[in-house]
Scaffold this motif. Structure first.
Motif, PDB file in Angstrom:
ATOM      1  N   ASN A 290      -7.931  10.706   1.127  1.00  0.00           N
ATOM      2  CA  ASN A 290      -7.249  10.007   0.033  1.00  0.00           C
ATOM      3  C   ASN A 290      -7.382   8.495   0.165  1.00  0.00           C
ATOM      4  O   ASN A 290      -7.489   7.777  -0.834  1.00  0.00           O
ATOM      5  N   THR A 291      -7.372   8.011   1.408  1.00  0.00           N
ATOM      6  CA  THR A 291      -7.487   6.563   1.621  1.00  0.00           C
ATOM      7  C   THR A 291      -8.811   6.032   1.105  1.00  0.00           C
ATOM      8  O   THR A 291      -8.876   4.974   0.461  1.00  0.00           O
ATOM      9  N   VAL A 294      -8.912   6.349  -2.849  1.00  0.00           N
ATOM     10  CA  VAL A 294      -8.067   5.357  -3.516  1.00  0.00           C
ATOM     11  C   VAL A 294      -8.695   3.972  -3.447  1.00  0.00           C
ATOM     12  O   VAL A 294      -8.541   3.148  -4.358  1.00  0.00           O
ATOM     13  N   SER A 295      -9.439   3.706  -2.368  1.00  0.00           N
ATOM     14  CA  SER A 295     -10.065   2.383  -2.238  1.00  0.00           C
ATOM     15  C   SER A 295     -11.103   2.128  -3.327  1.00  0.00           C
ATOM     16  O   SER A 295     -11.432   0.970  -3.611  1.00  0.00           O
ATOM     17  N   PHE A 297     -10.618   2.447  -6.397  1.00  0.00           N
ATOM     18  CA  PHE A 297      -9.902   1.784  -7.480  1.00  0.00           C
ATOM     19  C   PHE A 297      -9.203   0.512  -7.007  1.00  0.00           C
ATOM     20  O   PHE A 297      -8.851  -0.336  -7.833  1.00  0.00           O
ATOM     21  N   GLN A 298      -8.997   0.391  -5.704  1.00  0.00           N
ATOM     22  CA  GLN A 298      -8.331  -0.802  -5.189  1.00  0.00           C
ATOM     23  C   GLN A 298      -9.306  -1.959  -4.993  1.00  0.00           C
ATOM     24  O   GLN A 298      -8.971  -3.110  -5.253  1.00  0.00           O
ATOM     25  N   HIS A 366      -5.584  -1.302   3.899  1.00  0.00           N
ATOM     26  CA  HIS A 366      -4.585  -0.328   4.332  1.00  0.00           C
ATOM     27  C   HIS A 366      -3.544  -0.982   5.240  1.00  0.00           C
ATOM     28  O   HIS A 366      -2.351  -0.665   5.161  1.00  0.00           O
ATOM     29  N   TYR A 369      -1.021  -2.953   3.126  1.00  0.00           N
ATOM     30  CA  TYR A 369      -0.034  -2.078   2.488  1.00  0.00           C
ATOM     31  C   TYR A 369       1.014  -1.604   3.492  1.00  0.00           C
ATOM     32  O   TYR A 369       2.201  -1.484   3.166  1.00  0.00           O
TER      33      TYR A 369
END
Length: 382
Positions: A290-291, A294-295, A297-298, A366, A369
């Motif tokens: 997931n990390t 998700v990156s 889109f980040q 990460h 966050y």
């Protein structure tokens, strides 16, 4: 010459030299030991008059050590007065200190790790940026002696593997097949598979090392010397990632070859996602993370920069390789095999460094966050 006891006091003649002499009585000396004092039954207290130097020194050393121990025991405090009995009422440590007259308050235990210690402060930054400064750093990374040695080593084996593989494809694609072409195809195929497996094992191991080292932010590289089994286990990450992403191409090439070539873009996009996902999960059995997803889109700009740079470098390497093959032909394949091996290995090493930079960007994001979550938890009321 021997004489009897009865001849003592008489004169006799030596049978050898003829000398006449009187036989005298032999004197027997008895050594009477010195009197030992009751308080020094081993005779070590006074050894200054001993004729044996070794025994005298040993006695002096033993006596000095014994006197030292007796003196220490006499000066030692009575510990029974400070030791609390097993059935006595337990008193707090602060009260004991007050009773003993210690006016200093007990200090809290200091932490072994400073509060302001940041492990990443000792590391360097590897952002994914293609500025002249960062490109110069990439060139400096490639100038590492360990990396250059491994580049040369892998290029030789990759060149031999390419030579065997191209010959196997060439002889296998001939229209008129004979026993010679069949044997040549089989021989070149076996050699290319064996050498290719060994080359891929080392290349995958070095690929993993570069990605992990750059992602961590280590400036000084220490190349590990591990066994072949460990290298194969490290290379599994790259082998499994390539195998999973090449599945659509393998399926389409059996159906329609013309439609299969566009499927090669799928590994170019999916390989870094699968590879970093397996590294994030720590196993080749779980390619999803997931990390990593998700990156996308980040930090989409970083991902686009990575895809553009790796694709551009791949196009350049393919054009150079195709140009060399077009000029040399199959007859001079041996002359262009080594430059081809250098291009292939160099591309994978550059890809690993840029993938490590991208992974560094993801880990930094990460970490930010995590810090924000920790600050929000500490600032919010309990």
């Amino acid at each position: 010459m021997t004489v009897l006891t009865a001849d003592v006091g008489r004169k006799t003649e030596c049978p050898d030299c003829g000398h006449i002499f009187e036989i005298k009585k032999a004197e027997i000396k008895l050594e009477i030991p010195e009197e030992i004092l009751p308080e020094d039954e081993y005779g070590l207290k006074d050894v200054s008059h001993d004729h044996d130097e070794a025994r005298r020194k040993m006695g002096q050393n033993i006596m000095s050590q014994a006197e030292k121990e007796i003196k220490e025991q006499a000066e030692r405090k009575d510990l029974n007065k400070k030791t609390q009995g097993a059935f006595e009422e337990r008193r707090p440590r602060e009260r004991e200190l007050q009773i003993e007259g210690d006016e200093h308050e007990p200090k809290p235990r200091e932490s072994l790790t400073p509060e302001d210690y940041q492990p990443r402060d000792e590391l360097v930054d590897f952002p994914l940026s293609f500025t002249p400064k960062e490109l110069a750093r990439d060139v400096m990374l490639f100038s590492d002696v360990g990396l250059l040695m491994r580049w040369v080593f892998l290029s030789i084996f990759a060149a031999v593997t390419l030579y065997f593989a191209v010959n196997a494809i060439y002889y296998g694609s001939l229209e008129s097949q004979t026993i010679v072409t069949y044997l040549s195809t089989f021989m070149y195929t076996v050699l290319s598979v064996v050498l290719g497996a060994g080359t891929l094992a080392f290349l995958g191991s070095y690929f993993l090392f570069l990605v992990m080292t750059v992602s961590t932010g280590l400036e000084e590289w220490e190349w590990p010397e591990i066994g072949i089994f460990d290298r194969v286990m490290e290379a599994l990450f790259m082998i499994v990632a390539l195998s999973l992403t090449m599945v659509p191409f393998g399926i389409m090439i059996t159906i329609d070859k013309s439609m299969a070539w566009p499927c090669l873009f799928i590994p170019g996009v999916a390989f870094p996602l699968v590879y970093l996902g397996m590294l994030d999960q720590g196993t080749v059995l779980s390619p999803w993370s997931n990390t990593i997803m998700v990156s996308l889109f980040q930090i989409p700009v970083k991902w686009l920069m990575f895809f553009g740079a790796t694709l551009g470098l791949l196009v350049v390497c393919c054009l150079v390789g195709y140009g060399m093959f077009a000029m040399a032909g199959i007859e001079r394949l041996a002359y262009i095999a080594l430059p081809g091996g250098v291009l292939v290995v160099g591309y994978f090493l550059a890809y690993a460094i840029w993938l490590g930079r991208l992974s560094w960007e993801i880990s930094e994001l990460h970490a930010e966050y995590k810090e924000e979550d920790a600050e929000s938890k500490t600032s919010s009321p309990a």
